[in-house]
Write an enzyme that holds these catalytic residues in place. Structure first.
Site, PDB file in Angstrom:
ATOM      1  N   HIS A  69      42.676  52.565  32.657  1.00 26.72           N
ATOM      2  CA  HIS A  69      42.549  53.005  34.047  1.00 26.72           C
ATOM      3  C   HIS A  69      42.387  54.511  34.144  1.00 26.72           C
ATOM      4  CE1 HIS A  69      44.660  49.197  35.863  1.00 26.72           C
ATOM      5  NE2 HIS A  69      43.485  48.936  35.300  1.00 26.72           N
ATOM      6  N   HIS A  70      41.950  55.159  33.047  1.00 27.26           N
ATOM      7  CA  HIS A  70      41.780  56.611  33.124  1.00 27.26           C
ATOM      8  C   HIS A  70      40.674  56.967  34.108  1.00 27.26           C
ATOM      9  CE1 HIS A  70      38.402  55.823  30.390  1.00 27.26           C
ATOM     10  NE2 HIS A  70      37.976  57.054  30.628  1.00 27.26           N
ATOM     11  N   LYS A 111      37.005  43.436  30.366  1.00 30.37           N
ATOM     12  CA  LYS A 111      36.213  42.302  29.874  1.00 30.37           C
ATOM     13  C   LYS A 111      36.829  41.016  30.391  1.00 30.37           C
ATOM     14  CE  LYS A 111      32.488  41.968  27.289  1.00 30.37           C
ATOM     15  NZ  LYS A 111      31.349  42.910  27.363  1.00 30.37           N
ATOM     16  N   SER A 366      23.956  49.090  34.465  1.00 30.92           N
ATOM     17  CA  SER A 366      24.921  48.514  35.416  1.00 30.92           C
ATOM     18  C   SER A 366      25.507  49.600  36.313  1.00 30.92           C
ATOM     19  CB  SER A 366      26.046  47.801  34.663  1.00 30.92           C
ATOM     20  OG  SER A 366      25.610  46.564  34.155  1.00 30.92           O
TER      21      SER A 366
END
Length: 475
Positions: A69-70, A111, A366
């Site tokens: 979550h950096h 993922k 993406s």
């Protein structure tokens, strides 16, 4: 448990951790920060029922892993495969973190995996599974344009992404709802160039690597793609496009393998025609003058200059690494070379372009799709017509001052304004070129580092470390 009895997913995850630990030894970050970068932030497992056509029920097992979550949102594909497990998903999520950092895409890694063989289910059942999986993620706030943005992976594609987007929009309606997932069909605000992005990125990675004379001299190869003999394992979306672009770039693709077998022709295969042959016959085998190769993985050991494993992980291992004859390996798949195999290959002076660099084309495009969804405007839509008019005026000025008319073909080439596909491919090319030279720069700066994978990990770890420190979490 002995090493030989570990699952493929666990071996894969252990290899990722091993690569990380080795690379971390070349950094100066404190132990606690390195541990935070290494571990998965969240691992979610869910089980839900699927009603079968005969009235019975089957329990579907699935995961979503958020590694880091950096930076938010986190990003990573969803694979449908019957051999998927928690460790495999953790390994893939970890690689996504390092991949995004390496190519300067502002996402953390994630993922997903659903433990099914999609070929055994009807389209209706696959839609039910996909929508239920999405609902489970929504319940846990593990999907959303600012939280976690999935994408296609092995066994999934634009259709499944459309189902995810629709389900999310129903449960969390809002102006940015379609930004919850990428890899969508164009009609559902996908982006041009996404389908071939990973394969094109593999091509850009290889093209850049073979352009460095110093490195090619060490391998005894000439500079450039021209005449390089290439073998590709896997003929799905990534393998097909990687092979096609390599052929168009001047390489000779001599071998292609898939689960049913492989084909080999030292004079080169026509990739587009081979793709058509497989569509028509259901198999690569018996293609024109090519020799059939079975089992398919034996093609990995054939003579070539470049080997592109673009199928699944752990394909080059301790048992076959010594027989690999390629001088360059480009990891189109995630984790195709095990840690033990890499040691053998490096001792043989093989140049390995690591997966989280070589296959970063998918997440790069993406990112462009996500930006498009948030901005709600296609790339090139505002500027294309203006650029065309400006370029036309420039041509007219040149013709007026020289008295020489520009040829029709050259006029069309110069006048054309960049459309979405042009801009996406340009952005992808710039990303892959820049990242490769950052990796080489790290390699040059650290005299004790001997391989590109370690250099790439070091580069990624340093970028993530800076992000954590500057966030105030690790002052």
């Amino acid at each position: 448990m002995s090493k030989d009895h570990l699952s493929e997913g666990t071996k894969f995850y252990n290899d990722v951790l091993s690569f990380f630990d080795y690379a971390a030894s070349f950094t100066k970050h404190p132990k606690g920060l390195l541990e935070q970068i290494k571990v998965c932030n969240s691992v979610y497992e869910t089980n839900f029922p699927l009603r079968l056509d005969n009235g019975d029920y089957e329990v579907i097992r699935a995961w979503r892993v958020q590694h880091s979550h950096h930076k938010l949102p986190v990003k990573g594909g969803i694979r449908f495969a019957e051999n998927v497990n928690a460790d495999e998903v953790k390994a893939l999520a970890s690689l996504m973190t390092f991949k995004c950092a390496l190519v300067n895409v502002p996402f953390g890694g994630a993922k997903g995996g659903v433990k099914i063989n999609p070929k055994k289910y009807t389209d209706r059942q696959l839609e039910t599974i996909t929508r239920r999986y999405t609902t489970e993620l929504v319940k846990k706030e593990m999907i959303g344009p600012s939280i976690d943005v999935p994408a296609p992976d092995y066994g999934t594609g634009p259709r499944e992404m459309a189902w995810i987007a629709d389900t999310y929009a129903l449960l969390r309606p809002g102006i940015n709802a379609l930004g919850c997932v990428t890899g969508k069909p164009l009609s559902q605000h996908g982006i041009r160039g996404r389908k071939e992005a990973t394969g094109r990125g593999v091509f850009f990675a290889l093209r850049e690597a073979v352009s460095v004379k110093e490195d090619m001299d060490k391998l005894g190869l000439s500079v450039g793609l021209e005449g390089k003999r290439v073998i590709v394992q896997g003929f799905g979306n990534v393998g097909y496009h990687a092979a096609l672009f390599c052929q168009e770039g001047g390489a000779t693709v001599v071998g292609i393998s898939e689960y049913e077998g492989g084909v080999y022709d030292p004079n080169g295969l026509d990739i587009a025609d081979l793709f058509k042959h497989r569509l028509e016959t259901g198999s690569l085998l018996n293609y024109k003058n090519a020799k059939n190769i079975t089992p398919s993985n034996s093609l990995l050991e054939f003579e070539c200059d470049v080997l592109i494993p673009a199928a699944l992980e752990n394909q080059i291992h301790e048992g076959n690494a010594a027989n690999i004859k390629a001088k360059i390996i480009v990891e189109g798949a995630n984790g195709p070379v095990t840690a033990d195999a890499e040691k053998i290959l490096l001792a043989k002076n093989v140049l390995i372009l690591p997966d989280f660099y070589a296959n970063a084309g998918g997440v790069t495009v993406s990112y462009f799709e996500w930006l498009k969804n948030l901005s709600r405007v296609s790339f090139g839509k505002i500027t294309k017509r203006y650029d065309l008019m400006e370029n036309t005026r420039i041509i007219q000025a040149i013709e007026s001052s020289t008295g020489v008319a520009v040829s029709a073909d050259l006029r069309r080439l110069i006048e054309k304004g960049a459309d979405e596909n042009d801009l996406v491919n340009s952005g992808l090319e710039e990303t892959m070129i820049t990242a490769y030279h950052q990796i080489r720069e790290t390699l040059v700066q650290h005299k004790d580092i001997q391989d590109l994978r370690t250099a790439a990990f070091v580069s990624s770890i340093n970028k993530i470390g800076v992000a954590y420190i500057e966030s105030g979490i690790f002052p």
